[in-house]
Every structure is written in structure tokens, then in C-alpha cells.
Design an enzyme around this catalytic site. Sequence first.
Site, PDB file in Angstrom:
ATOM      1  N   ASP A 162      -2.094   7.682  -4.497  1.00  0.00           N
ATOM      2  CA  ASP A 162      -1.886   8.345  -3.205  1.00  0.00           C
ATOM      3  C   ASP A 162      -1.982   9.864  -3.345  1.00  0.00           C
ATOM      4  OD1 ASP A 162      -1.661   6.880  -0.912  1.00  0.00           O
ATOM      5  OD2 ASP A 162       0.470   6.423  -1.170  1.00  0.00           O
ATOM      6  N   GLN A 207       4.374   2.166  -0.320  1.00  0.00           N
ATOM      7  CA  GLN A 207       4.132   2.377   1.114  1.00  0.00           C
ATOM      8  C   GLN A 207       5.316   3.116   1.752  1.00  0.00           C
ATOM      9  OE1 GLN A 207       1.254   1.563   2.833  1.00  0.00           O
ATOM     10  NE2 GLN A 207       2.188   2.614   4.566  1.00  0.00           N
ATOM     11  N   LYS A 209      -4.911  -2.718   2.784  1.00  0.00           N
ATOM     12  CA  LYS A 209      -5.229  -2.090   1.497  1.00  0.00           C
ATOM     13  C   LYS A 209      -5.477  -3.159   0.428  1.00  0.00           C
ATOM     14  CE  LYS A 209      -2.634   2.033   2.744  1.00  0.00           C
ATOM     15  NZ  LYS A 209      -1.374   2.774   2.675  1.00  0.00           N
TER      16      LYS A 209
END
Length: 298
Positions: free
Chosen positions: A121, A98, A54
Amino acid sequence: MTAEVISGTELARTIREEIRGQVSEFEAAHGSVPGLATVLVGEDPASQAYVGMKNRAAQEAGIHSRQITFPAETSEAELLGCVEGLNADPGIHGILVQLPLPEQVREEVVLEAVAPHKDVDGFHPVNVGRLQAGVPGVLPPCTPKGIVEILLRSGHDPEGKHAVIIGRSNIVGRPMASLLLQKGRGGNATVTVAHSRTRDLAEVARQGEILIVAIGRPHFVTASMVRPGAVVVDVGVNRVDDPNSERGYRLVGDVAFDEVREVAGAITPVPGGVGPMTIAMLLSNTLQAAKASLEGHG
Ligand code: NAP
């Protein structure tokens, strides 16, 4: 019929190029670039690999990326302090924590601490609710957003079509249904969501002109479950033993690709389908959040 294979890798490459161009325009207009912060707790190799990918993708697109790494024993309070700092940082427009987090940290508490306008997200309950309510400009979760792009860019606009989604998770199935139901571009589908308690699953699945499968079971969807000519999007990523591979395993989807390919009109492969689009959409959400912050919505 042999289905068209839709390359998510190719589409994602194009989108990442487009985003790079838009980041340059953003910089020329505003004198700064969008910023993404990734927060990683612990040393899980898969999480390290995902976060690394990412960050690299962000940098390649010209997005400023900051990776913050904590040891596995970090407390919830420490993590919340970090998130608060990032919420207040004007150079950071997107925050990604994460998952999974270690046991002593409550995931929902940390995810809810992220400012909704920086939640790239799309997991914050405010964004989940806005997506469900059809509020424009919301940050949607990256995987279903990427699937909408796959459909649109491969010429399979969901408008008016019957889309069947197998799987009702919070990260794929449910937001997928919300996106396909939106009024507007990439939406306007008729949506059915199936799951492990669905009766006559094969019959339900066969109704889908678009069939999206996100269950986490290797090769679960077989040819007899697919409507001839359907567009099949395989979200699953499953490890199966493969003594011929160097790693001893290989990755396969939830769809029995070889046989479904003979029935479907189009199909995404695993790997190289939905996965690369998910990362491209993280960049897209970061750019979207940065633009919104300038318009005073951030
Ligand atoms: P999840 O949270 O485990 O949810 C699985 C869903 O599938 C549940 O709704 C479950 O039903 C349903 N299901 C399980 N077995 C079923 C069966 N036999 N028949 C019908 N439905 C069944 O999984 P997830 O997080 O959505 O992930 C699904 C898959 O997608 C995994 O392989 C994951 O690795 C992959 N994934 C890929 C990406 C990517 O970027 N490529 C992103 C996210 C996820 P119930 O609700 O009734 O239990």
C-alpha cells in the site's frame, strides 16, 4: 473542444494482462508465484467489497492471494501477531491491511508493523520517506502510482509540465506530488499542491496543464477552474442521491464532468477512471515486491 475521455477501466485491463504475463515468467524462472495477503477486520460491507475485489484481481493475475478475516472486536496485539507472521512468511511478498480499523486498534501501529519491503500500500513511514527522498525502487501508494500510469499511457507525459494537485492527503495528494517530482520516467513535472486554505484556488487550478483533483467534494471543480486543453484527473468518489438509480445513489467525482469536458483536452471519468487503476497498481506493487525479494532487497 470536447475532451478525450481516458478510460481507466481499459488501461487497467491492459495492465492486469501484462502483469499476468510477468507473473507467468516469474513462476517459470523461480518455481513460485508472488503472494499477497489481505487482512480485514470487522464486517464493514464497503471494506469487504474492496478486499474481495483485490483478492479476485490478484487471483486472475496468477498471484497467490490469502485473505485473513478477523472479527470486529479483535485486539491490536492479535492483529500485530498476524502481521508478524506474514512478515516472516516467505510465500507472502505483499501485505495489505484494509482500512479503516476498529477503534481499539491504532492504525499507525499496525501499518508500521508491516515490513516495509512487503508494504504494497506504500503507507509505511519508511516508504513514505523513501518516496519523498526519491529513492529508486520504493513501493509507492497505489492511487498516485496509477495516475502516473494513466498520464504516461494516454500520451500525457508529465515531464516539464505544470501539474496542479488539489488535495494534500497522505494517500493521494502528497505522494502524488512526490511521484511527479521524481527525476525519471513519469516525473520531472513542476508541481503545485493546493488545499482548503489555498487563496484564489480557481486561479491556481487554471495554471495546471495537468490538474489532479482529490478532495472528496462532488462536482467541485467547474469549467472556469480549468485551463483550456488541460489533462484533468478526477480522483474523487462521492455518493450523491439519485432516486432513479436502484441503489438510491450514484457515484460522481470531484469534477463537474459534463462542463469540464468542454474545456479540457483530456479527462478521466468517475467511475471507470482512477479507481480501476488503483487495484491494478496493487498487483504491480506485489509483483515489484516479489522481484525485489529475489534480488535480496526484500
Ligand atoms: P482527504 O484525506 O479527505 O483529503 C482531502 C483533501 O482535499 C485535503 O487536503 C483537503 O484540504 C482538501 N480539500 C477539501 N475541501 C477542499 C476545498 N473546498 N478546496 C480545496 N481543497 C479541499 O481525502 P483523500 O483520502 O485524499 O480522498 C479524496 C477523494 O478521493 C475522496 O473522494 C476519496 O473517496 C477519493 N479516493 C479515490 C481513490 C480511488 O482509488 N479512486 C483512492 C483514494 C481516494 P485540507 O488538507 O486543507 O483539509
